[in-house]
Design an enzyme around this catalytic site. Structure first.
Site, PDB file in Angstrom:
ATOM      1  N   SER A 151       0.834  -1.204   0.000  1.00 10.85           N
ATOM      2  CA  SER A 151       0.000   0.000   0.000  1.00 10.85           C
ATOM      3  C   SER A 151       0.867   1.252   0.000  1.00 10.85           C
ATOM      4  CB  SER A 151      -0.887   0.002   1.254  1.00 10.85           C
ATOM      5  OG  SER A 151      -1.478   1.273   1.465  1.00 10.85           O
ATOM      6  N   TYR A 176      -2.381  -0.123  10.051  1.00 13.89           N
ATOM      7  CA  TYR A 176      -2.542  -0.716   8.724  1.00 13.89           C
ATOM      8  C   TYR A 176      -1.252  -0.591   7.921  1.00 13.89           C
ATOM      9  CZ  TYR A 176      -3.988  -1.201   3.847  1.00 13.89           C
ATOM     10  OH  TYR A 176      -4.068  -1.587   2.529  1.00 13.89           O
TER      11      TYR A 176
END
Length: 345
Positions: A151, A176
């Site tokens: 990501s 995350y």
């Protein structure tokens, strides 16, 4: 025909990838646990759309609600749905024991920055432990090619733009992001110890048809369509490198071809557009496309949200010819057109 295992293959990106692999004549094993982050029937609709070429008799159905039934009716020489959790080594071993898998494209994860702050242990359990289980299953069963979804969030509030794969990414600002960085490190470990050829793909804010209902563009379009108030965090100056789903899938397929042709490969690669859009400009684009003026509620910036994302995509272009084709206005038009034909509640 090759056999590819796609984890999270019933989700937004995964269903598009399965659709393209099937169109190329390959066999797809889709592992998805249909968790309750959003209505599981959304994923069923994704499967029916992505497998329309293989199961045309199902494509016209509304939505079978029984997952056990769905697993049975979509079984074919080209497609297999496995409802399983990547945190279960036994469930993964059962799949890898029964299939000769050529490569794994690992997309399954708990996604989202803000929810990870509320439940970091869940994110560690799914994203890190689950990824380790995938790698262990590959090691034990002799699968030596894989792609893994990382990501743009790993860059944190990097001040240098555009973001390069050579930048230091040791300063995550959300659990995350930290789990995605951990997956990159695990990928390198298994590459080094077990010769598993690896490409970690850092996705930059993917949008388009079938986008998850909890993501900003989908939420904003739905609220504008209903005349509801939009929540804007901060002054609308945060910037994102929005990447259309078709370009992301082209990048994944390019990376897959590259890793299959090479030996001893470990690469981290950005998939974005090398362009940024402010939050205010995003809202203005949606207003213009839908023909409705937004009612906006402004709230403070949220912890964990980065100030901007901005991808240097030159490495992806150099390695496998990645070149995003869809400009933002065109991508938004495609999404809104899809949304209007697929309203569900």
């Amino acid at each position: 025909m090759k056999t590819y295992c796609v984890t999270g293959g019933a989700g937004f990106i995964g269903s598009h990838l399965c659709e393209q692999l099937l169109a190329q004549g390959h066999r797809v094993i889709n592992i998805d646990n249909f968790n309750d982050v959003y209505d599981y029937k959304t994923k069923i609709r994704n499967i029916l759309s992505s497998t329309g070429s293989v199961f045309p008799h199902l494509y016209s159905e509304d939505k079978p609600g029984d997952l056990a039934k769905l697993q049975t009716v979509v079984e074919s020489d080209h497609y297999r749905l496995v409802v399983a959790d990547i945190r279960s080594m036994d469930e993964l071993d059962a799949v890898f024991d029964s299939e000769k898998i050529d490569a794994v494209i690992h997309l399954a994860a708990m996604a989202g920055v803000r929810p990870s702050i509320e439940d970091p242990l869940l994110y560690e359990d799914v994203n890190v432990k689950g990824t380790l289980h995938i790698l262990e299953a590959m090691r034990k069963h002799g699968v030596r090619k894989w792609l893994c979804a990382s990501s743009s969030s790993v860059y944190g509030n990097n001040k240098k733009v555009p973001f390069s794969e050579e930048d230091i990414v040791d300063f995550s600002i959300s659990p995350y992001a930290a789990t995605k960085k951990a997956c990159e490190v695990l990928g390198h470990t298994f590459y080094h110890l077990h010769h598993i050829d690896t490409i970690m793909l850092r996705f930059f804010t993917v949008y388009g048809e079938r986008q998850r209902p909890d993501l900003a563009i989908h939420k904003f379009v739905k609220m504008l369509d209903r005349g509801e108030e939009l929540t804007m965090y901060g002054e609308g100056t945060t910037r994102r490198d929005y990447t259309y789903i078709g370009d992301i899938i082209a990048g994944i397929l390019g990376a897959l071809s590259y890793v299959e042709q090479k030996d001893r490969v470990y690469e981290v690669v950005n998939l974005g557009t090398n362009r940024t859009i402010t939050l205010r400009d995003l809202i203005a684009s949606l207003e213009q496309e839908i023909g409705t003026k937004a009612l906006i509620c402004t709230l403070p910036n949220q912890p964990g949200d980065v100030e901007q994302t901005y991808a240097d995509v030159s490495k992806a272009n150099r390695l496998f010819g990645y070149r995003p084709q869809t400009d933002f206005a065109e991508g938004i038009h495609k999404f809104v057109t899809w949304y209007r034909g697929n309203r569900h509640g």
